[in-house]
Write an enzyme that holds these catalytic residues in place. Structure first.
Site, PDB file in Angstrom:
ATOM      1  N   GLY A  87      11.362 -37.442 -69.066  1.00  0.00           N
ATOM      2  CA  GLY A  87      12.167 -37.560 -70.270  1.00  0.00           C
ATOM      3  C   GLY A  87      13.388 -38.443 -70.112  1.00  0.00           C
ATOM      4  O   GLY A  87      13.732 -39.217 -71.017  1.00  0.00           O
ATOM      5  N   THR A  88      14.071 -38.329 -68.987  1.00  0.00           N
ATOM      6  CA  THR A  88      15.272 -39.146 -68.782  1.00  0.00           C
ATOM      7  C   THR A  88      14.935 -40.628 -68.783  1.00  0.00           C
ATOM      8  O   THR A  88      15.629 -41.436 -69.414  1.00  0.00           O
ATOM      9  CB  THR A  88      15.966 -38.756 -67.466  1.00  0.00           C
ATOM     10  OG1 THR A  88      16.450 -37.410 -67.575  1.00  0.00           O
ATOM     11  CG2 THR A  88      17.131 -39.684 -67.166  1.00  0.00           C
ATOM     12  N   ASN A 100      17.578 -28.083 -75.941  1.00  0.00           N
ATOM     13  CA  ASN A 100      17.196 -27.440 -74.692  1.00  0.00           C
ATOM     14  C   ASN A 100      18.062 -26.237 -74.328  1.00  0.00           C
ATOM     15  O   ASN A 100      17.662 -25.410 -73.514  1.00  0.00           O
ATOM     16  CB  ASN A 100      17.235 -28.456 -73.538  1.00  0.00           C
ATOM     17  CG  ASN A 100      18.623 -29.011 -73.305  1.00  0.00           C
ATOM     18  OD1 ASN A 100      19.264 -29.510 -74.227  1.00  0.00           O
ATOM     19  ND2 ASN A 100      19.111 -28.936 -72.078  1.00  0.00           N
ATOM     20  N   GLN A 112      11.202 -30.443 -75.287  1.00  0.00           N
ATOM     21  CA  GLN A 112      11.057 -28.983 -75.301  1.00  0.00           C
ATOM     22  C   GLN A 112       9.976 -28.477 -76.250  1.00  0.00           C
ATOM     23  O   GLN A 112       9.773 -27.269 -76.349  1.00  0.00           O
ATOM     24  CB  GLN A 112      12.401 -28.349 -75.679  1.00  0.00           C
ATOM     25  CG  GLN A 112      13.502 -28.541 -74.653  1.00  0.00           C
ATOM     26  CD  GLN A 112      13.275 -27.747 -73.377  1.00  0.00           C
ATOM     27  OE1 GLN A 112      12.526 -26.777 -73.349  1.00  0.00           O
ATOM     28  NE2 GLN A 112      13.919 -28.168 -72.307  1.00  0.00           N
ATOM     29  N   SER A 147       8.133 -34.788 -71.276  1.00  0.00           N
ATOM     30  CA  SER A 147       8.186 -34.581 -69.830  1.00  0.00           C
ATOM     31  C   SER A 147       7.190 -33.495 -69.446  1.00  0.00           C
ATOM     32  O   SER A 147       7.241 -32.376 -69.971  1.00  0.00           O
ATOM     33  CB  SER A 147       9.602 -34.175 -69.408  1.00  0.00           C
ATOM     34  OG  SER A 147       9.787 -34.346 -68.030  1.00  0.00           O
ATOM     35  N   ALA A 148       6.286 -33.808 -68.523  1.00  0.00           N
ATOM     36  CA  ALA A 148       5.149 -32.929 -68.232  1.00  0.00           C
ATOM     37  C   ALA A 148       5.563 -31.590 -67.633  1.00  0.00           C
ATOM     38  O   ALA A 148       4.878 -30.580 -67.835  1.00  0.00           O
ATOM     39  CB  ALA A 148       4.180 -33.636 -67.296  1.00  0.00           C
ATOM     40  N   HIS A 149       6.654 -31.543 -66.904  1.00  0.00           N
ATOM     41  CA  HIS A 149       7.006 -30.283 -66.236  1.00  0.00           C
ATOM     42  C   HIS A 149       7.528 -29.239 -67.210  1.00  0.00           C
ATOM     43  O   HIS A 149       7.736 -28.076 -66.836  1.00  0.00           O
ATOM     44  CB  HIS A 149       8.021 -30.520 -65.113  1.00  0.00           C
ATOM     45  CG  HIS A 149       9.405 -30.839 -65.565  1.00  0.00           C
ATOM     46  ND1 HIS A 149      10.428 -29.904 -65.540  1.00  0.00           N
ATOM     47  CD2 HIS A 149       9.958 -31.972 -66.026  1.00  0.00           C
ATOM     48  CE1 HIS A 149      11.543 -30.450 -65.972  1.00  0.00           C
ATOM     49  NE2 HIS A 149      11.280 -31.715 -66.277  1.00  0.00           N
ATOM     50  N   THR A 161       3.140 -48.984 -59.832  1.00  0.00           N
ATOM     51  CA  THR A 161       1.879 -48.258 -59.742  1.00  0.00           C
ATOM     52  C   THR A 161       2.007 -46.887 -60.394  1.00  0.00           C
ATOM     53  O   THR A 161       2.935 -46.133 -60.099  1.00  0.00           O
ATOM     54  CB  THR A 161       1.468 -48.089 -58.263  1.00  0.00           C
ATOM     55  OG1 THR A 161       1.323 -49.391 -57.675  1.00  0.00           O
ATOM     56  CG2 THR A 161       0.157 -47.331 -58.147  1.00  0.00           C
ATOM     57  N   CYS A 192      20.113 -30.190 -65.781  1.00  0.00           N
ATOM     58  CA  CYS A 192      20.633 -31.502 -65.411  1.00  0.00           C
ATOM     59  C   CYS A 192      22.153 -31.514 -65.333  1.00  0.00           C
ATOM     60  O   CYS A 192      22.742 -32.442 -64.801  1.00  0.00           O
ATOM     61  CB  CYS A 192      20.164 -32.551 -66.418  1.00  0.00           C
ATOM     62  SG  CYS A 192      18.372 -32.790 -66.398  1.00  0.00           S
TER      63      CYS A 192
END
Length: 377
Positions: free
Chosen positions: A68-69, A151, A179, A199-201, A237, A323
């Site tokens: 996300g950042t 968030n 979120q 963001s995947a996490h 990559t 963060c």
């Protein structure tokens, strides 16, 4: 350990871990033309296609990146670069006082480079009205950036209405929707946004993997230079295993989204009902906020001491955005809502996941009561 910090990061799901291990074992670079490279390319594109299907967009509109950042910075700095090159001068950016630091930091940097930046003031529940946004727009506005779900307090914006205000003036609209997946319904095309970051996490995928949605036909220059990966917009990559695992995790999360929403709602209500007996406890999030988040203030307590005591009692929570942890500064989101610095420092965020149980939230509420008593002693 009772883990109630899902807004900071969602533990990788078993499906995502298995997918990651499978793709990480592939030896090839997805940009290589040999068989090993093409096997990696297949997994990379399958992961992207899964994310696109869950978000309801064309896979070609998704840039795989580091999270996300990176996506937020790419939009703000990329749009600023394109505007400056086209007009020969800085422009105007509209964002809000309750954005994640991934938006606020580049916005403030742009202000230092001569950009005029408007930080919208939220109402008492953290919302921004279309009328407020319309009043802030003017000739020279290059971008609007407003998050979808906050968030820290979970407030959900009417993104479709806000994006329509910007579209009526021909202004690109960006939303940080990190979120939302797996909890809230998403409709990027229906919302009419130009850009969206993920963001995947946050949905049970791996950390360090994300996606930037760029509506087709939109000009966005790269902010890093190198090879031609991701259409030249994000050189380097690709993280094949990460993208594949992210796609697998999001497929499962979206299939269970409605059930997850109902479960999170029950868990938050149960937690707040159990914690209601704590003297002075106040709830900061609006009733219709994302059920993933519960924000509570305990006046007279010290947030850092509360977290330490909770940790000793086996509960993981947070004081706000991960963060911003360790900055010793009160939450900018809470102070924007009108809380004093002392109140903001006495505020904790508990966030829930599909794996959270009723017994866990009961124990966490009891631990909070004990921690509050220690902190106030």
């Amino acid at each position: 350990m009772i883990y109630l910090d899902y807004a900071a990061t969602h533990p990788m799901t078993p499906e995502a871990l298995a997918a990651y291990a499978h793709a990480a074992a592939l030896p090839g670079n997805p940009a290589s033309v040999h068989a090993a490279g093409q096997a990696a390319r297949e997994r990379l594109e399958e992961g992207r296609a899964r994310v696109a299907a869950a978000l309801g967009v064309d896979a070609r509109t998704l840039i795989a990146n580091g999270g996300g950042t990176e996506g937020d910075n790419h939009v703000l700095l990329g749009v600023a670069r394109a505007w400056t090159e086209a007009h020969g001068r800085p422009g105007h950016l509209v964002t809000t006082r309750t954005e994640h630091s991934a938006v606020l930091a580049p916005a403030r940097w742009l202000a230092g480079q001569g950009w005029d930046v408007t930080f919208l003031q939220p109402d008492a529940q953290g919302r921004y009205s279309p009328e407020l946004l319309a009043d802030a727009l003017r000739e020279g506005t290059a971008l609007v950036s407003i998050h979808h779900a906050n968030n820290e307090i979970g407030t959900v914006q009417d993104t479709a209405a806000l994006a329509a205000v910007a579209a009526a003036r021909g202004i690109p609209y960006h939303t940080d929707a990190v979120q939302a997946p797996g909890v809230l319904p998403l409709d990027l095309s229906g919302w009419g946004v130009t850009f969206a970051t993920f963001s995947a996490h946050k949905w049970g995928g791996p950390r360090g993997v994300g996606f930037l949605y760029v509506r087709r036909g939109t000009t966005l220059p790269p902010v890093t230079l190198g090879g031609g990966q991701e259409g030249g917009l994000r050189p380097g990559t690709q993280n094949t295993a990460g993208v594949y695992a992210a796609g697998v995790a999001l497929t499962h999360a979206e299939e269970a989204r409605e059930a997850t929403f109902d479960h999170l709602t029950r868990m938050r209500e149960r937690f707040l009902a159990r914690a209601a007996s704590i003297p002075g406890l106040r709830v900061n999030h609006p009733p219709d906020a994302s059920p993933k988040v519960a924000s509570v203030t305990l006046p007279g307590a010290d947030g850092e001491a509360l977290l330490m005591n909770l940790d000793l009692l086996g509960v993981s929570a947070s004081a706000g955005s991960a963060c911003a942890a360790g900055t010793m500064q009160p939450s900018h989101v809470l102070t924007a809502l009108g809380l004093s610095e002392e109140e903001a420092r006495a505020t904790l965020r508990f966030s829930f996941g599909a794996a959270t149980t009723g017994e866990e939230v009961d124990a966490a509420a009891d631990a909070l009561a004990q921690a509050a008593e220690f902190s106030r002693a």
